[in-house]
Scaffold this active site. Structure first.
Site, PDB file in Angstrom:
ATOM      1  N   LYS A 107      -1.824  -0.504   9.089  1.00 63.15           N
ATOM      2  CA  LYS A 107      -2.015  -1.134   7.784  1.00 63.15           C
ATOM      3  C   LYS A 107      -1.122  -0.435   6.772  1.00 63.15           C
ATOM      4  O   LYS A 107      -0.714   0.689   7.037  1.00 63.15           O
ATOM      5  CB  LYS A 107      -3.482  -1.073   7.362  1.00 63.15           C
ATOM      6  CG  LYS A 107      -3.964   0.344   7.031  1.00 63.15           C
ATOM      7  CD  LYS A 107      -5.245   0.307   6.254  1.00 63.15           C
ATOM      8  CE  LYS A 107      -5.007   0.163   4.784  1.00 63.15           C
ATOM      9  NZ  LYS A 107      -5.388   1.326   3.997  1.00 63.15           N
ATOM     10  N   ASP A 141      -6.538  -1.929  -0.389  1.00 61.31           N
ATOM     11  CA  ASP A 141      -6.567  -0.699   0.412  1.00 61.31           C
ATOM     12  C   ASP A 141      -7.820  -0.625   1.289  1.00 61.31           C
ATOM     13  O   ASP A 141      -7.770  -0.111   2.396  1.00 61.31           O
ATOM     14  CB  ASP A 141      -6.522   0.518  -0.533  1.00 61.31           C
ATOM     15  CG  ASP A 141      -6.436   1.839   0.217  1.00 61.31           C
ATOM     16  OD1 ASP A 141      -5.622   1.918   1.168  1.00 61.31           O
ATOM     17  OD2 ASP A 141      -7.168   2.783  -0.128  1.00 61.31           O
ATOM     18  N   GLU A 164     -15.990   7.123  -1.598  1.00 60.10           N
ATOM     19  CA  GLU A 164     -15.151   8.300  -1.339  1.00 60.10           C
ATOM     20  C   GLU A 164     -15.202   9.233  -2.542  1.00 60.10           C
ATOM     21  O   GLU A 164     -15.285   8.768  -3.684  1.00 60.10           O
ATOM     22  CB  GLU A 164     -13.704   7.870  -1.116  1.00 60.10           C
ATOM     23  CG  GLU A 164     -13.519   6.974   0.081  1.00 60.10           C
ATOM     24  CD  GLU A 164     -12.044   6.763   0.376  1.00 60.10           C
ATOM     25  OE1 GLU A 164     -11.511   7.471   1.237  1.00 60.10           O
ATOM     26  OE2 GLU A 164     -11.420   5.905  -0.282  1.00 60.10           O
ATOM     27  N   LYS A 182     -14.028   3.906  14.916  1.00 58.90           N
ATOM     28  CA  LYS A 182     -15.120   4.860  14.653  1.00 58.90           C
ATOM     29  C   LYS A 182     -16.305   4.498  15.542  1.00 58.90           C
ATOM     30  O   LYS A 182     -16.719   3.340  15.590  1.00 58.90           O
ATOM     31  CB  LYS A 182     -15.547   4.803  13.176  1.00 58.90           C
ATOM     32  CG  LYS A 182     -14.495   5.361  12.215  1.00 58.90           C
ATOM     33  CD  LYS A 182     -15.002   5.318  10.790  1.00 58.90           C
ATOM     34  CE  LYS A 182     -13.893   5.563   9.787  1.00 58.90           C
ATOM     35  NZ  LYS A 182     -13.603   6.936   9.492  1.00 58.90           N
ATOM     36  N   HIS A 224     -11.006  -2.449   5.941  1.00 57.48           N
ATOM     37  CA  HIS A 224     -12.157  -1.686   6.452  1.00 57.48           C
ATOM     38  C   HIS A 224     -13.507  -2.338   6.112  1.00 57.48           C
ATOM     39  O   HIS A 224     -14.366  -2.474   6.979  1.00 57.48           O
ATOM     40  CB  HIS A 224     -12.136  -0.259   5.907  1.00 57.48           C
ATOM     41  CG  HIS A 224     -10.820   0.454   6.125  1.00 57.48           C
ATOM     42  ND1 HIS A 224     -10.059   0.256   7.251  1.00 57.48           N
ATOM     43  CD2 HIS A 224     -10.149   1.362   5.374  1.00 57.48           C
ATOM     44  CE1 HIS A 224      -8.960   1.009   7.170  1.00 57.48           C
ATOM     45  NE2 HIS A 224      -8.994   1.687   6.043  1.00 57.48           N
ATOM     46  N   ASP A 251      -6.922  -1.004  12.696  1.00 60.84           N
ATOM     47  CA  ASP A 251      -7.766  -0.713  11.542  1.00 60.84           C
ATOM     48  C   ASP A 251      -8.630   0.436  12.023  1.00 60.84           C
ATOM     49  O   ASP A 251      -9.506   0.239  12.883  1.00 60.84           O
ATOM     50  CB  ASP A 251      -8.623  -1.926  11.175  1.00 60.84           C
ATOM     51  CG  ASP A 251      -9.485  -1.640   9.953  1.00 60.84           C
ATOM     52  OD1 ASP A 251     -10.073  -0.541   9.882  1.00 60.84           O
ATOM     53  OD2 ASP A 251      -9.573  -2.504   9.063  1.00 60.84           O
ATOM     54  N   HIS A 252      -8.370   1.634  11.512  1.00 57.09           N
ATOM     55  CA  HIS A 252      -9.009   2.789  12.165  1.00 57.09           C
ATOM     56  C   HIS A 252     -10.536   2.764  12.055  1.00 57.09           C
ATOM     57  O   HIS A 252     -11.217   3.423  12.819  1.00 57.09           O
ATOM     58  CB  HIS A 252      -8.409   4.115  11.670  1.00 57.09           C
ATOM     59  CG  HIS A 252      -8.908   4.562  10.323  1.00 57.09           C
ATOM     60  ND1 HIS A 252      -8.436   4.045   9.151  1.00 57.09           N
ATOM     61  CD2 HIS A 252      -9.836   5.471   9.972  1.00 57.09           C
ATOM     62  CE1 HIS A 252      -9.056   4.620   8.131  1.00 57.09           C
ATOM     63  NE2 HIS A 252      -9.912   5.496   8.600  1.00 57.09           N
ATOM     64  N   LYS A 294     -13.029   5.163  -5.216  1.00 53.22           N
ATOM     65  CA  LYS A 294     -12.549   6.540  -5.114  1.00 53.22           C
ATOM     66  C   LYS A 294     -13.175   7.353  -6.232  1.00 53.22           C
ATOM     67  O   LYS A 294     -13.572   6.808  -7.254  1.00 53.22           O
ATOM     68  CB  LYS A 294     -11.028   6.574  -5.229  1.00 53.22           C
ATOM     69  CG  LYS A 294     -10.353   5.852  -4.074  1.00 53.22           C
ATOM     70  CD  LYS A 294      -9.124   6.585  -3.610  1.00 53.22           C
ATOM     71  CE  LYS A 294      -8.472   5.919  -2.422  1.00 53.22           C
ATOM     72  NZ  LYS A 294      -8.923   6.427  -1.130  1.00 53.22           N
ATOM     73  N   ARG A 335      14.346   9.228  11.639  1.00 49.63           N
ATOM     74  CA  ARG A 335      15.671   9.476  11.077  1.00 49.63           C
ATOM     75  C   ARG A 335      16.108  10.937  11.220  1.00 49.63           C
ATOM     76  O   ARG A 335      17.269  11.225  11.512  1.00 49.63           O
ATOM     77  CB  ARG A 335      15.639   9.100   9.595  1.00 49.63           C
ATOM     78  CG  ARG A 335      16.951   9.261   8.867  1.00 49.63           C
ATOM     79  CD  ARG A 335      16.768   8.915   7.409  1.00 49.63           C
ATOM     80  NE  ARG A 335      16.534   7.486   7.225  1.00 49.63           N
ATOM     81  CZ  ARG A 335      17.495   6.624   6.900  1.00 49.63           C
ATOM     82  NH1 ARG A 335      18.722   7.034   6.726  1.00 49.63           N
ATOM     83  NH2 ARG A 335      17.239   5.339   6.739  1.00 49.63           N
TER      84      ARG A 335
HETATM   85  C1  BG6 Z   1      -7.301   4.460   4.482  1.00 49.13           C
HETATM   86  C2  BG6 Z   1      -7.048   4.237   3.020  1.00 49.13           C
HETATM   87  O1  BG6 Z   1      -6.990   3.304   5.222  1.00 49.13           O
HETATM   88  O2  BG6 Z   1      -8.680   4.765   4.674  1.00 49.13           O
HETATM   89  C3  BG6 Z   1      -7.438   5.463   2.215  1.00 49.13           C
HETATM   90  O3  BG6 Z   1      -5.671   3.951   2.810  1.00 49.13           O
HETATM   91  C4  BG6 Z   1      -8.863   5.855   2.508  1.00 49.13           C
HETATM   92  O4  BG6 Z   1      -7.270   5.235   0.822  1.00 49.13           O
HETATM   93  C5  BG6 Z   1      -9.095   5.958   4.013  1.00 49.13           C
HETATM   94  O5  BG6 Z   1      -9.126   7.109   1.884  1.00 49.13           O
HETATM   95  C6  BG6 Z   1     -10.570   6.132   4.324  1.00 49.13           C
HETATM   96  O6  BG6 Z   1     -10.725   6.405   5.691  1.00 49.13           O
HETATM   97  P1  BG6 Z   1     -11.917   7.349   6.202  1.00 49.13           P
HETATM   98  O7  BG6 Z   1     -11.790   7.320   7.683  1.00 49.13           O
HETATM   99  O8  BG6 Z   1     -11.684   8.708   5.583  1.00 49.13           O
HETATM  100  O9  BG6 Z   1     -13.183   6.722   5.687  1.00 49.13           O
END
Ligand code: BG6
Length: 516
Positions: free
Chosen positions: A173, A260, A241, A207, A265, A202-203, A365, A69
């Site tokens: 996501k 989340d 985390e 990895k 993940h 999905d990152h 968390k 935007r």
């Molecule tokens: C994200 C979540 O998809 O993954 C976050 O929305 C989380 O809440 C994060 O902190 C964790 O990713 P990584 O790569 O730091 O383990």
């Protein structure tokens, strides 16, 4: 994951890095980043594309077009991205090489006319650069923006590939917030793209250490025969985390750790660990096996949810020596919020390989340590042979630990005789550490995934059925929590490892969480 011929990656002197890896050459294309002025684009996508360009993994004619935007010229966009690149120490010449291929177009996602403008920019760039019209549309936008974007991509004929070219779409996501919304999103996407064109990111799958789960299992003769209920007592998957919600209350209040982290993940870690070896190493064969794992897990009934899950929310405490406020004190969190920031779950996979071997998953968390790990805990020896020599201590299980992050690596623990006259068995460890063995940090997950998308390889992206199966199981938990209030939401101090009831989940089965 890539196989094929083309660009040879360098091999370093380190003997573990020898044996050349080959990648197919990426075809020229245009990455169109929707939401290019946002946080995700600046923190992850643009740096990953820049890095791929530096490593010569993108075709030299590949361009990146930002679409968002905010009014900006190409040069203003370049200088924003460039400032961050310089801070990261990217050499000027390499930045300039990337910047020449970086463009920006301002537009409102709901406004059809702006897409016509985008289309003419893309046509013009493709003509000038002599490229066929391959395009990747990357949705780095909040879910609420997706309907307008897909509607306009369809109406403005941006989704249809040109003659001899392809178009693909990458969706971030959260992919829906329950089964119904995920299905609606899939249906909407399929109005203009077929499943082969869709890359649900999905990152975690990008990895290196997550990919290594399959390499460890299937490129070594020794592990796979021991990867089943005959030998494995149980499996623990932890994604812990130390961070809190980092100013994302608006999103997190609606999500919680279930949506989340567990829906995506942790489910990916679970299916990569539990799947059968695929018939071939291609996208559909791998994803077929992952879906089968989910199909082998019946959604929990409310009674099972009450018994097999634990949920918690962080209260004030201290993490790594620093005091941390409680979740309800975080900015923009409702004072009486019931969103869970920790959960543990006991799962059973009802198939020949895993029946009777439970999987315990936990994530939270503001826990005491950042660690993502999969622990395969083996059965104890059937017979206490050394008792006759006066050794009456229980013998520890062998544990194979796959360390996803940090300190990426794998370790195996086994009992050894402690030196001395008396009989004493002590656990010791064999360790493999990525950094010391390969002398290099693994590439960022986004680099791998963006390159795979450019190569048309969707092995490391979630397929429609996989996402929907995961939601169906997550919905069973979310609905039971909401409808029965069982198990109750429990507070845990920041810096701990969740409510003590999480230990109870394993203690009931005569087991305990391993220290991560
Ligand atoms: C994200 C979540 O998809 O993954 C976050 O929305 C989380 O809440 C994060 O902190 C964790 O990713 P990584 O790569 O730091 O383990």
């Amino acid at each position: 994951m890539n196989a094929g011929v083309g660009i040879e990656l360098e091999t370093a002197e380190n003997p573990l890095r020898q044996g050349s890896v080959t990648l197919r050459a990426a075809e020229p294309c245009t990455f169109v980043v929707f939401g290019a002025s946002g946080d995700l684009a600046h923190r992850k996508l643009l740096p990953a594309l820049l890095q791929l360009s530096r490593e010569r993994l993108l075709h030299p004619k590949t361009a990146v077009v930002g679409f968002a935007r905010r009014e900006m010229t190409d040069d203003q966009f370049r200088s924003e991205v460039g400032a961050a690149a310089r801070e990261r120490g990217v050499p000027d010449a390499e930045w300039r090489r990337f910047a020449e291929n970086l463009f920006y177009r301002a537009g409102v996602f709901e406004n059809g006319g702006d897409y016509a403008g985008l289309r003419s920019l893309l046509d013009e760039l493709e003509k000038k650069r002599g490229v066929p019209g391959n395009r990747i549309y990357y949705m780095a936008v909040p879910p609420a923006a997706l309907p307008a974007i897909f509607d306009n991509l369809g109406k403005q004929k941006l989704a249809d590939p040109k003659e001899g070219a392809w178009t693909r779409v990458v969706v971030e996501k959260p992919f829906g917030r329950d089964l119904a919304s995920a299905r609606a999103l899939n249906a909407m996407i399929h109005e203009c793209f077929d499943e082969r064109q869709v890359f649900r990111i999905d990152h975690y799958l990008g990895k290196e250490t997550v990919q290594n789960i399959l390499i460890l299992r299937l490129a070594n003769g020794i592990f796979e025969p021991l990867w089943n209920n005959r030998w494995v007592d149980h499996v623990q998957i932890t994604v812990a985390e130390t961070i809190g919600i980092e100013g994302r209350a608006g999103y997190y209040e609606q999500a919680g750790v279930l949506r989340d982290m567990l829906q995506n993940h942790l489910t990916q870690l679970l299916t990569m660990t539990a799947m059968e070896p695929p018939a071939r190493f291609d996208a559909d064969s791998v994803r077929d096996e992952k879906s089968k794992v989910l199909r082998s897990m019946a959604p929990h009934t409310p009674e099972e949810v009450a018994r097999n899950t634990v949920r918690g929310q962080y209260a004030a405490g201290s993490v790594a020596g620093e005091s941390a406020r409680g979740y309800r004190e975080e900015p923009a969190v409702a004072p009486g919020s019931t969103t869970e920031t920790f959960m543990a779950i006991r799962l059973e996979i009802d198939n020949w390989r895993w029946a009777g071997t439970p999987f315990y998953l936990r994530s939270g968390k503001r826990l005491g340590k950042r660690a993502t790990e999969i622990a395969i805990v083996y059965r104890r020896p059937p017979h206490a042979l050394f008792r006759s020599m006066g050794y009456d201590q229980p013998i520890d299980s062998n544990v194979l630990r796959l360390r996803i992050q940090p300190d990426e690596g794998t370790s195996f623990s086994f009992g050894a005789k402690a030196p001395g006259w008396e009989m004493r068995i002590q656990p010791v460890r064999m360790d493999f550490n990525y950094l010391t063995s390969f002398g290099a940090e693994p590439p960022d997950a986004y680099e791998r995934l963006l390159l795979d998308c450019n190569l048309g390889d969707s092995t490391l992206f979630a397929r429609e059925d996989e996402v929907e199966l995961a939601w169906e199981r997550v919905d069973a938990v979310a609905n039971a929590w909401q409808e029965t209030g069982q198990p109750p939401l429990l507070p845990y101090p920041a810096g701990s490892f969740g409510p003590p009831e999480s230990d109870g989940l394993l203690a009931r089965d005569g087991r305990r969480w391993l220290r991560v």
